[in-house]
Scaffold this active site. Sequence first.
Site, PDB file in Angstrom:
ATOM      1  N   GLU A  10      -6.476 -10.083   1.660  1.00  0.00           N
ATOM      2  CA  GLU A  10      -6.577 -10.303   3.104  1.00  0.00           C
ATOM      3  C   GLU A  10      -5.537 -11.315   3.580  1.00  0.00           C
ATOM      4  O   GLU A  10      -5.166 -12.234   2.842  1.00  0.00           O
ATOM      5  CB  GLU A  10      -7.990 -10.786   3.454  1.00  0.00           C
ATOM      6  CG  GLU A  10      -9.022  -9.703   3.196  1.00  0.00           C
ATOM      7  CD  GLU A  10     -10.456 -10.114   3.477  1.00  0.00           C
ATOM      8  OE1 GLU A  10     -11.263  -9.216   3.715  1.00  0.00           O
ATOM      9  OE2 GLU A  10     -10.773 -11.309   3.441  1.00  0.00           O
TER      10      GLU A  10
ATOM     11  N   CYS B  97      -1.520 -16.783   7.609  1.00  0.00           N
ATOM     12  CA  CYS B  97      -2.123 -17.320   6.387  1.00  0.00           C
ATOM     13  C   CYS B  97      -2.042 -16.236   5.313  1.00  0.00           C
ATOM     14  O   CYS B  97      -2.663 -15.182   5.423  1.00  0.00           O
ATOM     15  CB  CYS B  97      -3.577 -17.707   6.713  1.00  0.00           C
ATOM     16  SG  CYS B  97      -4.465 -18.341   5.303  1.00  0.00           S
TER      17      CYS B  97
ATOM     18  N   CYS C 104      -9.543 -15.775  -7.053  1.00  0.00           N
ATOM     19  CA  CYS C 104      -9.072 -17.089  -7.475  1.00  0.00           C
ATOM     20  C   CYS C 104      -9.838 -17.515  -8.714  1.00  0.00           C
ATOM     21  O   CYS C 104     -11.021 -17.217  -8.857  1.00  0.00           O
ATOM     22  CB  CYS C 104      -9.271 -18.119  -6.359  1.00  0.00           C
ATOM     23  SG  CYS C 104      -8.595 -19.753  -6.780  1.00  0.00           S
TER      24      CYS C 104
ATOM     25  N   CYS D 141     -14.211 -22.971  -6.873  1.00  0.00           N
ATOM     26  CA  CYS D 141     -14.799 -23.997  -5.999  1.00  0.00           C
ATOM     27  C   CYS D 141     -16.149 -23.484  -5.476  1.00  0.00           C
ATOM     28  O   CYS D 141     -16.255 -22.319  -5.075  1.00  0.00           O
ATOM     29  CB  CYS D 141     -13.861 -24.329  -4.847  1.00  0.00           C
ATOM     30  SG  CYS D 141     -12.278 -24.948  -5.433  1.00  0.00           S
TER      31      CYS D 141
ATOM     32  N   CYS E 140     -16.429 -21.782  -1.700  1.00  0.00           N
ATOM     33  CA  CYS E 140     -15.369 -20.901  -1.191  1.00  0.00           C
ATOM     34  C   CYS E 140     -15.676 -19.435  -1.481  1.00  0.00           C
ATOM     35  O   CYS E 140     -16.010 -19.074  -2.617  1.00  0.00           O
ATOM     36  CB  CYS E 140     -14.051 -21.317  -1.846  1.00  0.00           C
ATOM     37  SG  CYS E 140     -12.687 -20.186  -1.543  1.00  0.00           S
TER      38      CYS E 140
ATOM     39  N   GLY F 153      -6.514 -17.326  -3.264  1.00  0.00           N
ATOM     40  CA  GLY F 153      -5.774 -17.751  -4.447  1.00  0.00           C
ATOM     41  C   GLY F 153      -5.252 -19.168  -4.397  1.00  0.00           C
ATOM     42  O   GLY F 153      -5.270 -19.828  -3.363  1.00  0.00           O
ATOM     43  N   GLU F 154      -4.772 -19.607  -5.547  1.00  0.00           N
ATOM     44  CA  GLU F 154      -4.237 -20.961  -5.712  1.00  0.00           C
ATOM     45  C   GLU F 154      -2.719 -20.851  -5.928  1.00  0.00           C
ATOM     46  O   GLU F 154      -2.260 -20.444  -7.004  1.00  0.00           O
ATOM     47  CB  GLU F 154      -4.941 -21.621  -6.915  1.00  0.00           C
ATOM     48  CG  GLU F 154      -4.305 -22.903  -7.423  1.00  0.00           C
ATOM     49  CD  GLU F 154      -4.055 -23.955  -6.338  1.00  0.00           C
ATOM     50  OE1 GLU F 154      -4.989 -24.325  -5.622  1.00  0.00           O
ATOM     51  OE2 GLU F 154      -2.894 -24.402  -6.219  1.00  0.00           O
TER      52      GLU F 154
ATOM     53  N   SER G 144      -0.655 -24.883   0.015  1.00  0.00           N
ATOM     54  CA  SER G 144      -1.889 -25.669  -0.127  1.00  0.00           C
ATOM     55  C   SER G 144      -2.410 -25.560  -1.551  1.00  0.00           C
ATOM     56  O   SER G 144      -2.474 -24.468  -2.115  1.00  0.00           O
ATOM     57  CB  SER G 144      -2.942 -25.125   0.846  1.00  0.00           C
ATOM     58  OG  SER G 144      -4.178 -25.769   0.656  1.00  0.00           O
TER      59      SER G 144
ATOM     60  N   SER H 272      -6.124 -29.989  -0.863  1.00  0.00           N
ATOM     61  CA  SER H 272      -7.530 -29.857  -0.471  1.00  0.00           C
ATOM     62  C   SER H 272      -8.323 -30.946  -1.176  1.00  0.00           C
ATOM     63  O   SER H 272      -8.660 -30.818  -2.347  1.00  0.00           O
ATOM     64  CB  SER H 272      -8.052 -28.471  -0.861  1.00  0.00           C
ATOM     65  OG  SER H 272      -7.250 -27.494  -0.248  1.00  0.00           O
ATOM     66  N   LEU H 273      -8.588 -32.012  -0.457  1.00  0.00           N
ATOM     67  CA  LEU H 273      -9.206 -33.200  -1.073  1.00  0.00           C
ATOM     68  C   LEU H 273     -10.728 -33.015  -1.157  1.00  0.00           C
ATOM     69  O   LEU H 273     -11.306 -33.046  -2.238  1.00  0.00           O
ATOM     70  CB  LEU H 273      -8.837 -34.438  -0.248  1.00  0.00           C
ATOM     71  CG  LEU H 273      -9.101 -35.776  -0.915  1.00  0.00           C
ATOM     72  CD1 LEU H 273      -8.243 -35.954  -2.147  1.00  0.00           C
ATOM     73  CD2 LEU H 273      -8.851 -36.916   0.069  1.00  0.00           C
ATOM     74  N   ASN H 274     -11.351 -32.888  -0.001  1.00  0.00           N
ATOM     75  CA  ASN H 274     -12.761 -32.451   0.100  1.00  0.00           C
ATOM     76  C   ASN H 274     -13.815 -33.413  -0.440  1.00  0.00           C
ATOM     77  O   ASN H 274     -15.009 -33.106  -0.370  1.00  0.00           O
ATOM     78  CB  ASN H 274     -12.962 -31.071  -0.554  1.00  0.00           C
ATOM     79  CG  ASN H 274     -12.145 -29.993   0.136  1.00  0.00           C
ATOM     80  OD1 ASN H 274     -11.604 -30.238   1.214  1.00  0.00           O
ATOM     81  ND2 ASN H 274     -12.034 -28.834  -0.456  1.00  0.00           N
TER      82      ASN H 274
ATOM     83  N   ASN I 206     -17.043 -23.473   6.794  1.00  0.00           N
ATOM     84  CA  ASN I 206     -17.321 -22.139   7.345  1.00  0.00           C
ATOM     85  C   ASN I 206     -18.322 -21.436   6.437  1.00  0.00           C
ATOM     86  O   ASN I 206     -18.048 -21.296   5.239  1.00  0.00           O
ATOM     87  CB  ASN I 206     -16.028 -21.312   7.425  1.00  0.00           C
ATOM     88  CG  ASN I 206     -15.062 -21.902   8.426  1.00  0.00           C
ATOM     89  OD1 ASN I 206     -15.428 -22.180   9.564  1.00  0.00           O
ATOM     90  ND2 ASN I 206     -13.822 -22.139   7.999  1.00  0.00           N
TER      91      ASN I 206
ATOM     92  N   CYS J 290     -10.912 -20.194   7.258  1.00  0.00           N
ATOM     93  CA  CYS J 290     -10.638 -20.822   5.966  1.00  0.00           C
ATOM     94  C   CYS J 290     -11.777 -20.568   4.996  1.00  0.00           C
ATOM     95  O   CYS J 290     -12.934 -20.818   5.316  1.00  0.00           O
ATOM     96  CB  CYS J 290     -10.575 -22.347   6.116  1.00  0.00           C
ATOM     97  SG  CYS J 290      -9.067 -22.950   6.740  1.00  0.00           S
TER      98      CYS J 290
END
Length: 325
Positions: free
Chosen positions: A56, A73, A80, A84, A87, A127-128, A159, A182-184, A258, A301
């Site tokens: 996507e 994006c 991935c 996480c 996600c 993905g990363e 990212s 992406s700290l989070n 989200n 996201c």
Amino acid sequence: MGSVRFPMAPSTVPRALRDAFLTDAPLVPLVHDATVVASDGTRKFRFRTHDDRFIETVLIPDDKQERSKLTLCISCQVGCAWGCSFCATATIGFGRDLSAGEMVEQLYWVMENVGQKPTNIVFMGMGEPLHNLDQVTRALSIIEHPWGAGLSPRRLTVSTSGVVTGIDLLAKVRPLPNLAVSLNATTDEVRDQLMPVNRRWNLAALLAAARRFPLGHHRRITFEYVLFAGVNDSDVDAARLPRLLQGIPSKVNLIPWNPVPGLPFERPSEARVITFQNRVRRADLPVYIRTPRGDDQAAACGQLAARADETPPRLINLRSTRHVS
Ligand code: SAH
Ligand code: SF4
């Protein structure tokens, strides 16, 4: 093999060679499959790959409509591997890396079929990127090249969830794209639970890599901070965040989580998000709230999870119902 065919179908070419072409150098890297349009104008495109997988891509118009900013994006992997816990992409596991061609095609397809050229590209889809850096780097160079899409590297952002070896390799890429991390979380204890990558490279290792990342004039590292109610949105977190980033030219994007069906998190209230922002701002750190875009169509996201085995009803088939204009 879907609709991807060897275009000239030359019977004189040995079958093994034709098959090798299809596997190694597919001439139609992606086939557009479906589009959804969210109420805020965000559009999500689903593509089928030559080996019948799905990815996507999301096109996000500027929410303020002040400038004609149009962000694309891009996905860099099918699924991935990093798992996480919050996600949607993680829920489908890892399929495979995308090739540079498959990444660039997401942009070219949009330019050709939507008729607009995105002003900014973010590698924040499925993905990363630093787990597929070789192909991401090739894609970046094509996107930047005047014979490619001719976009300035200042408009390109990669990212990462915190793959430290990848950050050090990205630091050597020229021209240098923008880096988002992406700290989070503000403690290893919480980050370990949210992002397994933290068990490999903890906060100290990640922030050390951010500190040594070369930044040109007027550039900053963007730190994404997804807010989860009761997990990482306390006043203590808001006080700790600027301290962690001290000495790194940074800006912080707060992303209220989200929702992803089946995942055990909650988005904080609007009031909590604003309080968190104000507390971080006291430390003179630029901090923005990223309004969820496209979330009514699972295009925001972390909501990207195209599966090969489902045709979600929310995906509108372009050919039969409507056209992107
Ligand atoms: N793998 C890369 C890039 C893709 S994820 C990375 O992790 O940075 C892009 C961004 O979406 C990351 O900042 C991630 O933390 C965020 N994200 C993932 N799931 C989310 C969700 N459900 N709600 C809001 N943001 C999410
Ligand atoms: Fe992968 Fe990024 Fe999702 Fe984590 S947040 S699972 S690294 S896409």
